[in-house]
Scaffold this active site. Structure first.
Site, PDB file in Angstrom:
ATOM      1  N   HIS A  19      -5.454  -3.503   5.348  1.00  0.00           N
ATOM      2  CA  HIS A  19      -5.248  -3.632   3.976  1.00  0.00           C
ATOM      3  C   HIS A  19      -6.398  -4.261   3.195  1.00  0.00           C
ATOM      4  O   HIS A  19      -6.439  -5.425   2.910  1.00  0.00           O
ATOM      5  CB  HIS A  19      -4.139  -4.893   3.945  1.00  0.00           C
TER       6      HIS A  19
ATOM      7  N   ASP B 113       0.760  -0.972  -0.035  1.00  0.00           N
ATOM      8  CA  ASP B 113       0.011   0.010   0.200  1.00  0.00           C
ATOM      9  C   ASP B 113       0.773   1.316   0.178  1.00  0.00           C
ATOM     10  O   ASP B 113       0.572   2.127  -0.709  1.00  0.00           O
ATOM     11  CB  ASP B 113      -0.991  -0.047   1.144  1.00  0.00           C
TER      12      ASP B 113
HETATM   13  C1  LMR Z   1      -3.057  -6.664  -3.181  1.00  0.00           C
HETATM   14  O1  LMR Z   1      -3.201  -5.879  -2.305  1.00  0.00           O
HETATM   15  O2  LMR Z   1      -3.000  -6.793  -4.209  1.00  0.00           O
HETATM   16  C2  LMR Z   1      -3.104  -8.201  -2.650  1.00  0.00           C
HETATM   17  O3  LMR Z   1      -3.503  -7.994  -1.187  1.00  0.00           O
HETATM   18  C3  LMR Z   1      -3.941  -9.122  -3.385  1.00  0.00           C
HETATM   19  C4  LMR Z   1      -5.364  -8.632  -3.394  1.00  0.00           C
HETATM   20  O4  LMR Z   1      -6.267  -9.419  -3.747  1.00  0.00           O
HETATM   21  O5  LMR Z   1      -5.828  -7.614  -3.038  1.00  0.00           O
END
Ligand code: LMR
Length: 307
Positions: free
Chosen positions: A170, A143
């Site tokens: 996340h 991120d």
């Molecule tokens: C991402 O951030 O790309 C990973 O966590 C995979 C997803 O499915 O989001």
């Protein structure tokens, strides 16, 4: 086909680093083939592939750092939370093996939904009586990397010199980029700020859409997870002043787990550096907390059903 997705590029990046001394790869298929291939790279790390649950203990014994990317990826239209039913038990099983065979290791979990899988790993370690909150990390540097890249593109800056703090969790709205705390300082009109915040929060979904059913981000995930492992190995080798962001057990917000900058040390988290000055972001945090609490609650229900 196993040992694919994030795993192969991550193994390549780790093997390519002079910091690594031993790389052990685990899956239910293909790891010896990948290990044979990687082992020809002229760096010091030994590489060995382990297959199936009966070889998992030997794979884990003696490891200082374990990265868990196992599980299924998203398909278009799915949220990370939709992966819970499959990935929760995979993470619980692998965490239990770590608790038994390398209880002192730093555990880095990539498997989604990270907002729930970290609480699961925590409870599994507690169940085995070897829980250390300083050593379980929900790895979410991606991120930060995405925020740095997008801001740099927008402002014509060198992405390597941009640092946007990202806190929270996340997934979607729980990803909170603190753009006004970015270094170097960037001024954005409110409309642009709102747009780029949304772009950072939904960046992963863009990749899922682009891959059109073939999974989610793998290469950028592998890149950021390797960076995180290098930071851990650096501090274990005595480097000081290393700061990373990670979703961890926390007292910094009104929920049990939260991502903030962490000062790392040889025993894991040396100091949680906290949220910092958040005045313009209070609303975003308030929006994220109920979603984070719901993800954490899912772990409680999952663990109850496991008994
Ligand atoms: C991402 O951030 O790309 C990973 O966590 C995979 C997803 O499915 O989001």
């Amino acid at each position: 086909m196993h040992f694919k997705g994030i795993r192969q590029p991550l193994a390549l990046l780790l093997k390519n680093s002079p910091l690594m001394s031993r790389l052990t790869l685990y899956d239910i298929a293909h790891t010896p083939k990948v290990a044979a291939d990687l082992s020809h790279i002229e760096t010091g790390a030994t590489v060995k592939g382990y297959l199936g649950p009966e070889q998992l203990p030997d794979c884990l014994k003696g490891c200082d750092v374990v990265v868990i990317p196992a599980g299924v990826p998203r398909k278009p239209g799915m949220t990370r939370d939709d992966l819970f039913n499959t990935n929760a038990s995979i993470v619980a099983t692998l965490s239990a093996a770590c608790a038994q065979h390398c209880p002192e290791a730093m555990i880095c979990i990539i498997s989604n939904p990270v907002n729930s899988t970290i609480p699961i790993a925590t409870e599994v370690f507690k169940k085995h009586g070897v829980y250390n909150p300083s050593k379980i990390f929900g790895v979410m540097t991606l991120d930060v990397v995405r925020a740095n890249t997008f801001i740099a593109e927008l402002k014509g800056l060198d992405p390597a010199r941009v640092n946007v703090p990202v806190i929270g969790g996340h997934a979607g709205k729980t990803i909170i980029p603190l753009i006004s705390q970015c270094t170097p300082k960037v001024d954005l009109p409110q409309a642009q700020l709102t747009a780029i915040t949304g772009q950072i929060q939904e960046a992963s979904t863009e990749v899922v859409k682009a891959k059109a059913g073939a999974g989610s981000a793998t290469l950028s995930v592998a890149y950021t997870r390797a960076q995180f492992v290098f930071s851990l190995v650096d501090v274990m080798n005595g480097k000081e002043g290393v700061v990373e962001r990670s979703f961890v057990k926390s007292q910094e917000a009104d929920c049990a787990y939260f991502s903030t900058p962490l000062l790392l040390g040889e025993k894991g988290i040396e100091k949680n550096l906290g949220i910092g000055k958040i005045s313009p972001f209070g609303e975003m945090i308030a929006e994220a907390i109920p979603e984070l609490k719901a993800s954490i609650k899912k772990e409680e229900e999952f663990m109850k059903n496991m008994k």
